[in-house]
Design a protein around this motif. Sequence first.
Motif, PDB file in Angstrom:
ATOM      1  N   ALA A 180       0.843  -1.196   0.000  1.00  0.00           N
ATOM      2  CA  ALA A 180       0.000   0.000   0.000  1.00  0.00           C
ATOM      3  C   ALA A 180       0.874   1.239   0.000  1.00  0.00           C
ATOM      4  CB  ALA A 180      -0.930   0.005   1.214  1.00  0.00           C
ATOM      5  N   VAL A 181       0.391   2.277  -0.689  1.00  0.00           N
ATOM      6  CA  VAL A 181       1.068   3.570  -0.765  1.00  0.00           C
ATOM      7  C   VAL A 181       0.045   4.648  -0.462  1.00  0.00           C
ATOM      8  CG1 VAL A 181       2.096   5.239  -2.370  1.00  0.00           C
ATOM      9  CG2 VAL A 181       2.895   2.866  -2.344  1.00  0.00           C
ATOM     10  N   ARG A 182       0.465   5.702   0.270  1.00  0.00           N
ATOM     11  CA  ARG A 182      -0.444   6.772   0.654  1.00  0.00           C
ATOM     12  C   ARG A 182       0.140   8.122   0.286  1.00  0.00           C
ATOM     13  NH1 ARG A 182       1.809   8.799   5.506  1.00  0.00           N
ATOM     14  NH2 ARG A 182       0.008  10.161   5.793  1.00  0.00           N
ATOM     15  N   ASN A 183      -0.768   9.085   0.083  1.00  0.00           N
ATOM     16  CA  ASN A 183      -0.339  10.479  -0.051  1.00  0.00           C
ATOM     17  C   ASN A 183      -1.198  11.327   0.875  1.00  0.00           C
ATOM     18  OD1 ASN A 183      -2.791  10.856  -1.368  1.00  0.00           O
ATOM     19  ND2 ASN A 183      -1.891  11.529  -3.304  1.00  0.00           N
ATOM     20  N   ASP A 206       8.881  -5.466   3.625  1.00  0.00           N
ATOM     21  CA  ASP A 206      10.150  -5.084   4.235  1.00  0.00           C
ATOM     22  C   ASP A 206      10.152  -3.597   4.573  1.00  0.00           C
ATOM     23  OD1 ASP A 206      10.113  -4.161   1.655  1.00  0.00           O
ATOM     24  OD2 ASP A 206      12.144  -4.823   1.146  1.00  0.00           O
ATOM     25  N   ILE A 207       9.020  -3.105   5.083  1.00  0.00           N
ATOM     26  CA  ILE A 207       8.889  -1.687   5.388  1.00  0.00           C
ATOM     27  C   ILE A 207       9.998  -1.256   6.346  1.00  0.00           C
ATOM     28  CG2 ILE A 207       7.361  -2.001   7.381  1.00  0.00           C
ATOM     29  CD1 ILE A 207       6.820   0.644   4.672  1.00  0.00           C
ATOM     30  N   ARG A 208      10.544  -0.059   6.111  1.00  0.00           N
ATOM     31  CA  ARG A 208      11.669   0.426   6.890  1.00  0.00           C
ATOM     32  C   ARG A 208      11.221   1.522   7.850  1.00  0.00           C
ATOM     33  NH1 ARG A 208      14.915   1.093   1.236  1.00  0.00           N
ATOM     34  NH2 ARG A 208      15.042  -1.149   0.727  1.00  0.00           N
ATOM     35  N   SER A 209      11.952   1.651   8.888  1.00  0.00           N
ATOM     36  CA  SER A 209      11.633   2.649   9.901  1.00  0.00           C
ATOM     37  C   SER A 209      11.725   4.056   9.311  1.00  0.00           C
ATOM     38  CB  SER A 209      12.602   2.519  11.079  1.00  0.00           C
ATOM     39  OG  SER A 209      12.403   3.555  12.022  1.00  0.00           O
ATOM     40  N   GLY A 210      10.706   4.843   9.546  1.00  0.00           N
ATOM     41  CA  GLY A 210      10.717   6.241   9.135  1.00  0.00           C
ATOM     42  C   GLY A 210      10.213   6.522   7.743  1.00  0.00           C
ATOM     43  N   GLU A 211       9.948   5.479   6.915  1.00  0.00           N
ATOM     44  CA  GLU A 211       9.537   5.766   5.546  1.00  0.00           C
ATOM     45  C   GLU A 211       8.016   5.841   5.379  1.00  0.00           C
ATOM     46  OE1 GLU A 211      10.615   2.898   2.570  1.00  0.00           O
ATOM     47  OE2 GLU A 211      10.220   1.172   3.871  1.00  0.00           O
ATOM     48  N   ARG A 212       7.265   5.624   6.456  1.00  0.00           N
ATOM     49  CA  ARG A 212       5.815   5.630   6.324  1.00  0.00           C
ATOM     50  C   ARG A 212       5.228   7.042   6.337  1.00  0.00           C
ATOM     51  NH1 ARG A 212       3.840   0.490  10.094  1.00  0.00           N
ATOM     52  NH2 ARG A 212       3.265  -0.842   8.323  1.00  0.00           N
ATOM     53  N   ASP A 213       5.902   7.994   6.906  1.00  0.00           N
ATOM     54  CA  ASP A 213       5.372   9.360   6.931  1.00  0.00           C
ATOM     55  C   ASP A 213       6.490  10.379   6.708  1.00  0.00           C
ATOM     56  OD1 ASP A 213       6.585   8.960   9.345  1.00  0.00           O
ATOM     57  OD2 ASP A 213       4.989   9.877  10.537  1.00  0.00           O
ATOM     58  N   ILE A 258      -2.533   4.237  13.164  1.00  0.00           N
ATOM     59  CA  ILE A 258      -2.988   3.534  11.964  1.00  0.00           C
ATOM     60  C   ILE A 258      -1.925   2.557  11.490  1.00  0.00           C
ATOM     61  CG2 ILE A 258      -2.179   5.369  10.417  1.00  0.00           C
ATOM     62  CD1 ILE A 258      -4.440   4.606   8.526  1.00  0.00           C
ATOM     63  N   PHE A 259      -0.628   2.884  11.684  1.00  0.00           N
ATOM     64  CA  PHE A 259       0.436   1.989  11.260  1.00  0.00           C
ATOM     65  C   PHE A 259       0.400   0.694  12.057  1.00  0.00           C
ATOM     66  CE2 PHE A 259       2.779   6.219  10.476  1.00  0.00           C
ATOM     67  CZ  PHE A 259       2.166   6.367   9.237  1.00  0.00           C
ATOM     68  N   ASP A 260       0.175   0.807  13.356  1.00  0.00           N
ATOM     69  CA  ASP A 260       0.088  -0.384  14.192  1.00  0.00           C
ATOM     70  C   ASP A 260      -1.124  -1.239  13.798  1.00  0.00           C
ATOM     71  OD1 ASP A 260       2.334   0.447  15.624  1.00  0.00           O
ATOM     72  OD2 ASP A 260       1.122   1.560  17.070  1.00  0.00           O
ATOM     73  N   ARG A 261      -2.222  -0.589  13.484  1.00  0.00           N
ATOM     74  CA  ARG A 261      -3.431  -1.340  13.116  1.00  0.00           C
ATOM     75  C   ARG A 261      -3.260  -2.038  11.780  1.00  0.00           C
ATOM     76  NH1 ARG A 261      -6.491   3.834  15.340  1.00  0.00           N
ATOM     77  NH2 ARG A 261      -6.769   3.155  17.507  1.00  0.00           N
ATOM     78  N   VAL A 262      -2.614  -1.367  10.836  1.00  0.00           N
ATOM     79  CA  VAL A 262      -2.334  -2.007   9.551  1.00  0.00           C
ATOM     80  C   VAL A 262      -1.436  -3.231   9.769  1.00  0.00           C
ATOM     81  CG1 VAL A 262      -1.086  -1.724   7.375  1.00  0.00           C
ATOM     82  CG2 VAL A 262      -2.688   0.032   8.126  1.00  0.00           C
ATOM     83  N   ASP A 263      -0.400  -3.103  10.602  1.00  0.00           N
ATOM     84  CA  ASP A 263       0.496  -4.230  10.865  1.00  0.00           C
ATOM     85  C   ASP A 263      -0.245  -5.378  11.544  1.00  0.00           C
ATOM     86  OD1 ASP A 263       2.559  -2.814   9.746  1.00  0.00           O
ATOM     87  OD2 ASP A 263       3.405  -2.144  11.665  1.00  0.00           O
ATOM     88  N   THR A 264      -1.150  -5.048  12.460  1.00  0.00           N
ATOM     89  CA  THR A 264      -1.912  -6.093  13.144  1.00  0.00           C
ATOM     90  C   THR A 264      -2.776  -6.858  12.151  1.00  0.00           C
ATOM     91  OG1 THR A 264      -1.963  -4.829  15.207  1.00  0.00           O
ATOM     92  CG2 THR A 264      -3.613  -6.568  14.939  1.00  0.00           C
TER      93      THR A 264
END
Length: 825
Positions: free
Chosen positions: A491-494, A531-538, A548-554
């Motif tokens: 998934a990708v967001r803007n 392989d999501i990396r730390s800091g690249e989500r926002d 929301i990141f924690d819920r998506v991972d769950t």
Amino acid sequence: MKDLWTRIYRFFSSVGDHNHTGNSAGTKEPGHYGIPLSIGITSMALIAFQLAIMQILSITQWHHFAYMVISMAMLGFGAAGTFLALFREWLKKHAATALPVLYLLCGVSMAAAGWMVGIFGDFDAFLLFFERAQIGVMLFSYFVYCLPFFFGGLAITLMFYHQVSRIGRLYFFNLGGSAAGGVAAIALFWVVPLPYIAALLSLVVILAAWMVRPPGSRYAVMVAVGMVLPAAALLYPVTPQTSEYKAIYGALQLPEAEIVHESSSPYGLLQVVSAPAQRFAPALSLQYRGEPPVRDILFNNGEYFGTLLGRYSDNPDRHILDYTTRGLPFAIRKPESMLVLKSGTGNDISHGLHHGAGEITAVEPHRQANYLLTDRHPEWIDSLYHQPEVTVHGSSVRTWMARNPEQKTDLVVMPVLGAFGGTSGVHALQEQNHLTLEAHHEIWDRLDEDGMVSATVWDEYPPRTPLKLLATWRRLLDERGFHDPQQHIMAVRNWGTITFLLSRSPFQPEEREAAREFSGRLSFDPLFLSDIRSGERDRHNIVEDRSIFDRVDTLILGNPESLFDDYLFDIRPATDDRPYFSHHITWESIPELREMYGDDQLPYMELGFVLAGVTLVQIVLASVILIILPLFRVGWQGTRRRWTFLYFSGIGIGFMFFEMVLIQQLVRYLGQPVYATAAVLAALLLFSGIGSYHSSRFAADRGTLLKTGGIIVVLILIYMVLLVPVLNMSMSWPLVARVLNVGVLLAPPAFFMGMMFPFGLRMLSGSNETQIPWACGIDSCLSVSATALATLIALESGFGIVMGIAAVAYAVTTFAALRIGEGTG
């Protein structure tokens, strides 16, 4: 609708003078066919008017509110029965003159409804919890729409009571006219603009008044005068006004905005708005350097249907949608074939053609829109639908998939979910059958080995829709035996949207890097990669609430059930048994949501759900006031009253629960709410009426009631198990064949259900005749209330539970049959 009119007839024929066939006032009766024909065409007009109200509400509000419209009709009919119970002798004495007057009042109130509902301002469901005056406007509108059913129902029940000797003929015309009303409404929706339909139907009822008018010029003049208002309504029609919170209202506020096209059909009211300042910029990247194009927009019932983009491109290398998150599937793979679900105005088709897709299948259920863009004005979208690579199918998503089980594709594009800035939950009551878990299984089966599903969701807070979509995909992968769901989802967001991809094969490392490159180039952020990396989500689009990141991972990596239990909103996958994808609030979460957001904001978390509860309260109060309270003038005497209450309560709840489930289930089967409602009403009216008519051939004893009630309970339980599989087996049939199949499926239970009410009245007539008005009132009151109650239960628990309650209700009726009518104890 349980043929309420005939039930009331059985009451009056049981307590009135069965031998009276003439007119007490000495007025000459109408011709041999005058009264039967008048009943037939009035019944037809009333059923068609119900469906017209549904169409009007679809335009002015956000939902057709079928349950509320049916309750309006039931309330009008029930109040008519109570009125006749109170004043039957006077009406019987003046029947010949009362009948044309009642028909006139029915026709005039039908024609005037459009004007009358606006006397105190237009009702807007969105303002109901913001402007308290809207509560009064809603109640007044409900009352206005009930009037034609009250006057029409009173006229018909009066004739059933007055002309007992001709009941067979009158009954036939009543049933035939009612069943024909559904067909007539559909035909009218195709050929007559909606603002004219109520006036035309009112003329039909006034024709009935002309047919039964007594001799004398004053009656002819009265009928002629009665035609003035319908004629005025035809000359000066009242156009339904959409809510100012619908998308079209905002578009029309733009400078020089105008409606350049308008057409209506059973699928809704299509309108094209043109404005020099109306630009297409669907959550474009901030890196987009071009000028958003000016484009016309197509609206359906005032809601956004699609932008008329055509093959626009200001850059030969990139489509404008490549600057949105919707470009993600083309950034990581090169699909050669596409399946576009609910294709609207073809923007995703344009996107696919730009990227060289050689085969594009578009499925758009709105046939009127397809005709508009394919035959009448193909130039509006640069003849997209005429391109050799494109094939357009005018059917529902589920119907198309049932007809094409072997077709495979590289990319399935889902319709965009939500709206800019989030929604107020107005679509919570809509059956979104293309988003259920079963629908996703069917979509999965259409994917090639490396096929993908692309779904774009408008961002919202608090997040509900994106999480529900992910929960559905996770459940799908689990049921398909995939133990590494993180390898199949990205998934990708803007700043405005999120695009999710679901792949049949695992995403490769180079595809994940391509997604990163796509995101970085356009200032987007990956929401999920395996392989999501730390800091690249926002990195580019900061979020205030990172939960929301924690819920998506769950949902993808962990145990979704733990989130289902802890989250305030219901994000469990929608199913065919509970196809309300946009419904997220639960009764248990309301206290905490009230504390967090306050009473003023809570309703707008999910307006559709709250409206269903409000209308239930309104309907219950109205039915008690207009049906039950007047009966206290008659009094409730006799013995075994609690068994009478249980018997007729069970009938009222059981029948309406069964009817509402059928309407909601058949939306998926027939593809359109108005088709489903018309088919169910016509079939149930016809076959339950036939059952009621044939009940006179059997003795109304406890043995007969136990057998009939037992058959009904067994049939309902069988339908709980087999109805959906049978519907699925015939989903690929042509529409006409599916409609006929509905009639065949509904005939057996409707036939036996139609017997229980007259059986009960005949049991009471032997020993507790004074309870008959109350029996009719209890049945009417519970029938009216059950329409909204069934919808609320379906939202929370599913169709199966509602059907189960219907079976329990009829079991209670069957049990009460052991004691009803007993003269002692």
